[in-house]
Design a protein around this motif. Structure first.
Motif, mmCIF file in Angstrom:
data_model
loop_
_atom_site.group_PDB
_atom_site.id
_atom_site.type_symbol
_atom_site.label_atom_id
_atom_site.label_comp_id
_atom_site.label_asym_id
_atom_site.label_seq_id
_atom_site.Cartn_x
_atom_site.Cartn_y
_atom_site.Cartn_z
ATOM 1 N N THR A 299 0.853 -1.175 0.000
ATOM 2 C CA THR A 299 0.000 0.000 0.000
ATOM 3 C C THR A 299 0.894 1.231 0.000
ATOM 4 O OG1 THR A 299 -0.101 0.092 2.407
ATOM 5 C CG2 THR A 299 -1.850 -1.149 1.289
ATOM 6 N N SER A 300 0.320 2.329 -0.435
ATOM 7 C CA SER A 300 1.016 3.607 -0.369
ATOM 8 C C SER A 300 0.194 4.567 0.467
ATOM 9 C CB SER A 300 1.224 4.175 -1.784
ATOM 10 O OG SER A 300 -0.016 4.406 -2.405
ATOM 11 N N ARG A 301 0.881 5.310 1.334
ATOM 12 C CA ARG A 301 0.213 6.197 2.263
ATOM 13 C C ARG A 301 0.689 7.616 2.039
ATOM 14 N NH1 ARG A 301 1.116 8.353 7.424
ATOM 15 N NH2 ARG A 301 -0.734 8.438 8.796
ATOM 16 N N ASN A 302 -0.269 8.539 1.910
ATOM 17 C CA ASN A 302 0.055 9.942 1.701
ATOM 18 C C ASN A 302 -0.669 10.780 2.758
ATOM 19 O OD1 ASN A 302 1.531 9.552 -0.829
ATOM 20 N ND2 ASN A 302 -0.480 9.083 -1.716
ATOM 21 N N ARG A 303 0.092 11.674 3.426
ATOM 22 C CA ARG A 303 -0.489 12.516 4.459
ATOM 23 C C ARG A 303 -1.308 13.628 3.821
ATOM 24 N NH1 ARG A 303 1.193 12.040 9.565
ATOM 25 N NH2 ARG A 303 0.566 14.191 9.974
ATOM 26 N N VAL A 304 -2.475 13.882 4.389
ATOM 27 C CA VAL A 304 -3.370 14.936 3.922
ATOM 28 C C VAL A 304 -4.024 15.576 5.148
ATOM 29 C CG1 VAL A 304 -3.839 13.851 1.681
ATOM 30 C CG2 VAL A 304 -5.318 13.360 3.667
ATOM 31 N N MET A 305 -4.693 16.698 4.950
ATOM 32 C CA MET A 305 -5.494 17.350 5.992
ATOM 33 C C MET A 305 -6.845 17.686 5.368
ATOM 34 S SD MET A 305 -3.819 17.460 8.831
ATOM 35 C CE MET A 305 -4.704 18.714 9.735
ATOM 36 N N LEU A 306 -7.809 16.765 5.532
ATOM 37 C CA LEU A 306 -9.129 16.930 4.938
ATOM 38 C C LEU A 306 -10.211 16.761 6.012
ATOM 39 C CD1 LEU A 306 -8.628 14.709 1.735
ATOM 40 C CD2 LEU A 306 -8.517 17.214 1.863
ATOM 41 N N THR A 307 -11.356 17.317 5.724
ATOM 42 C CA THR A 307 -12.542 17.103 6.575
ATOM 43 C C THR A 307 -13.687 16.640 5.693
ATOM 44 O OG1 THR A 307 -13.239 19.409 6.358
ATOM 45 C CG2 THR A 307 -11.844 18.841 8.259
ATOM 46 N N GLY A 308 -14.616 15.975 6.316
ATOM 47 C CA GLY A 308 -15.762 15.476 5.550
ATOM 48 C C GLY A 308 -16.807 14.887 6.497
ATOM 49 N N ALA A 309 -17.674 14.066 5.924
ATOM 50 C CA ALA A 309 -18.749 13.437 6.703
ATOM 51 C C ALA A 309 -19.028 12.063 6.125
ATOM 52 C CB ALA A 309 -20.010 14.291 6.672
ATOM 53 N N PHE A 321 -12.075 0.105 10.210
ATOM 54 C CA PHE A 321 -11.153 -1.020 10.376
ATOM 55 C C PHE A 321 -9.802 -0.537 10.891
ATOM 56 C CE2 PHE A 321 -14.271 -1.867 7.113
ATOM 57 C CZ PHE A 321 -14.727 -3.137 7.428
ATOM 58 N N ASP A 322 -9.055 -1.507 11.456
ATOM 59 C CA ASP A 322 -7.744 -1.123 11.983
ATOM 60 C C ASP A 322 -6.714 -0.902 10.884
ATOM 61 O OD1 ASP A 322 -7.589 -3.751 11.211
ATOM 62 O OD2 ASP A 322 -6.482 -4.419 12.974
ATOM 63 N N LYS A 323 -6.991 -1.446 9.679
ATOM 64 C CA LYS A 323 -6.136 -1.259 8.495
ATOM 65 C C LYS A 323 -6.939 -1.715 7.284
ATOM 66 C CE LYS A 323 -3.914 -5.762 9.162
ATOM 67 N NZ LYS A 323 -2.633 -6.469 9.366
ATOM 68 N N PRO A 324 -6.508 -1.407 6.088
ATOM 69 C CA PRO A 324 -7.236 -1.863 4.905
ATOM 70 C C PRO A 324 -7.424 -3.385 4.910
ATOM 71 C CG PRO A 324 -5.638 -0.200 4.257
ATOM 72 C CD PRO A 324 -5.365 -0.510 5.706
ATOM 73 N N TYR A 325 -8.686 -3.808 4.809
ATOM 74 C CA TYR A 325 -9.060 -5.225 4.819
ATOM 75 C C TYR A 325 -8.723 -5.901 6.150
ATOM 76 C CZ TYR A 325 -9.052 -4.202 -0.184
ATOM 77 O OH TYR A 325 -9.261 -3.626 -1.413
ATOM 78 N N THR A 343 -4.359 9.331 3.095
ATOM 79 C CA THR A 343 -5.032 8.448 2.136
ATOM 80 C C THR A 343 -4.143 7.236 1.917
ATOM 81 O OG1 THR A 343 -4.045 9.568 0.222
ATOM 82 C CG2 THR A 343 -6.192 10.360 0.997
ATOM 83 N N ILE A 344 -4.771 6.082 1.799
ATOM 84 C CA ILE A 344 -4.036 4.829 1.583
ATOM 85 C C ILE A 344 -4.588 4.186 0.320
ATOM 86 C CG2 ILE A 344 -3.494 2.549 2.520
ATOM 87 C CD1 ILE A 344 -3.915 3.700 5.307
ATOM 88 N N VAL A 345 -3.671 3.825 -0.594
ATOM 89 C CA VAL A 345 -4.054 3.189 -1.851
ATOM 90 C C VAL A 345 -3.431 1.801 -1.870
ATOM 91 C CG1 VAL A 345 -4.020 3.324 -4.372
ATOM 92 C CG2 VAL A 345 -4.092 5.434 -3.001
ATOM 93 N N ASP A 346 -4.288 0.765 -2.078
ATOM 94 C CA ASP A 346 -3.750 -0.594 -2.124
ATOM 95 C C ASP A 346 -3.372 -0.949 -3.553
ATOM 96 O OD1 ASP A 346 -6.073 -1.439 -3.520
ATOM 97 O OD2 ASP A 346 -7.116 -1.923 -1.652
ATOM 98 N N ASP A 347 -2.872 -2.179 -3.730
ATOM 99 C CA ASP A 347 -2.374 -2.558 -5.050
ATOM 100 C C ASP A 347 -3.502 -2.872 -6.026
ATOM 101 O OD1 ASP A 347 -3.263 -4.843 -3.923
ATOM 102 O OD2 ASP A 347 -1.410 -5.974 -4.120
ATOM 103 N N GLN A 348 -4.761 -2.735 -5.587
ATOM 104 C CA GLN A 348 -5.872 -2.861 -6.533
ATOM 105 C C GLN A 348 -6.529 -1.501 -6.786
ATOM 106 O OE1 GLN A 348 -8.335 -6.422 -6.298
ATOM 107 N NE2 GLN A 348 -7.278 -6.978 -4.396
#
Length: 371
Positions: A299-309, A321-325, A343-348
């Motif tokens: 996986t690749s992890r990129n730091r961001v500062m976002l808000t949402g709902a 979850f404690d981690k992806p999947y 944000t975390i992007v997996d290999d799929q």
């Protein structure tokens, strides 16, 4: 007879004749005094006519009424008795208790304690009194039925636990009958119920629960096993429902909690909460040893500062979850405000958002604030 004898006889005769008038005189004298006494008594009586109790010697019988009247005036007076009858009627003028009868002397007062009834209360009194009169009296007490506690009617989706309609409250007076039928709900059918659907209103609250199931759900079976997805699967909020924003990649191993066969010849698998996939393009699997997805290696992890709902199903919660999947770590209700730190992007190429508490949630369930 000699002359001397004849003369003697004649003399004797004359003596007798002379003595009779003398006796008569004495008799007359006696009558005079007797009459005098009577006249004196009569005059005395005439002089005493002012007294109502005078006795007339000439006619004693005429004085009896006056004597009786005198006796009545000094004798004690006998009090007349009467009764008061209390009647107890309901709203339909039916007797709810046998009458009570009080007996007493005219003019006397009495204290009467009204009876208490379990299911009725007093609303009116006709001709109330607390004294005995010279005649009999009737008092009518009118009662009404108390309100019974309500019957609560619930309509529940048996398979999801959701309340399908607002709770219905039915009420009526004590001892009145109730009979409840299941409300009709579009696209659902009743499969069971708990609680008495008929009875009487009383001093207890009664609850009736009607359980419903989607009318096109033919078979619902709780299960517990794992499957491996052979292809990418779309995720739906319910069988034959609408598609959620994220799907599941191929080769993932997931646990199945229920199976539903519908009337359109489809089979659905519940993979937790309000998430369903079609029962196709998958195969039974053993539980995963480490990761729930065997083919994900990086996986690749990129730091961001976002808000949402959270953007899920109104009134429902989505798992985090404690981690992806990974393992489920918590839940967030639809509409909950969140802060995203990475944000975390997996290999799929599936994107996950990492929250401030380092739990992760699929991107498709978050609506990012803009501006």
């Amino acid at each position: 007879m000699t002359l001397f004898d004849w003369i003697k006889q004649q003399f004797h005769t004359l003596t007798v004749d002379k003595s009779r008038p003398k006796r008569n005189h004495r008799d007359h004298h006696h009558d005079y005094h007797q009459r005098k006494r009577l006249v004196d008594q009569s005059q005395k009586t005439n002089n005493d006519q002012k007294s109502p109790y005078a006795i007339q010697a000439d006619n004693p019988a005429t004085t009896l009424p006056e004597i009786k009247q005198s006796v009545d005036q000094v004798s004690p007076v006998t009090m007349a008795q009467s009764q008061v009858t209390f009647f107890y009627l309901d709203e339909n003028h039916q007797i709810i208790k046998s009458p009570d009868i009080l007996v007493g002397n005219q003019g006397e007062s009495f204290h009467f304690k009204l009876p208490r009834f379990k299911n009725h209360y007093l609303v009116a009194i006709d001709h109330f009194t607390n004294h005995f009169l010279a005649y009999d009296q009737d008092v009518t007490l009118h009662f009404a039925l108390k309100e019974g506690l309500p019957v609560m009617v619930y309509t529940v989706d048996f398979d999801t636990g959701q309340i399908l309609q607002p709770v219905k409250i039915i009420s009526d007076k004590m001892c009145q009958k109730y009979e409840i039928t299941a409300p009709k709900i579009d696209h659902f059918r009743v499969i069971n119920s708990t609680g008495k659907k008929y009875g009487l209103f009383d001093n207890r609250t009664h609850g009736i629960i009607f359980y419903y199931r989607k009318e096109d759900w033919e078979t619902v079976q709780p299960v517990a096993y794992f499957v491996r997805l052979n292809k990418h699967h779309l995720v739906f909020n319910e069988p034959n429902g609408y598609q959620l924003k994220t799907g599941l990649p191929a080769n993932i191993i997931i646990k199945v909690f229920a199976r539903i066969d519908t009337s359109n010849n489809k089979s659905w698998l519940n993979i937790g909460g309000f998430e369903w996939i079609e029962n196709q393009h998958l195969e039974p699997s053993d539980p995963p040893i480490h990761n729930l997805i065997a083919s994900m290696t990086k996986t690749s992890r990129n730091r961001v500062m976002l808000t949402g709902a959270v953007d899920f199903v109104p009134g429902q919660s989505i798992s985090t979850f404690d981690k992806p999947y990974g393992k489920q770590a918590g839940k967030l209700l639809d509409g909950t405000k969140i802060s995203i730190i990475a944000t975390i992007v997996d290999d799929q190429n599936l994107i996950w958002y990492e929250l401030e508490n380092h739990q992760v949630i699929p991107k498709g369930y978050i609506k990012i604030d803009h501006g």
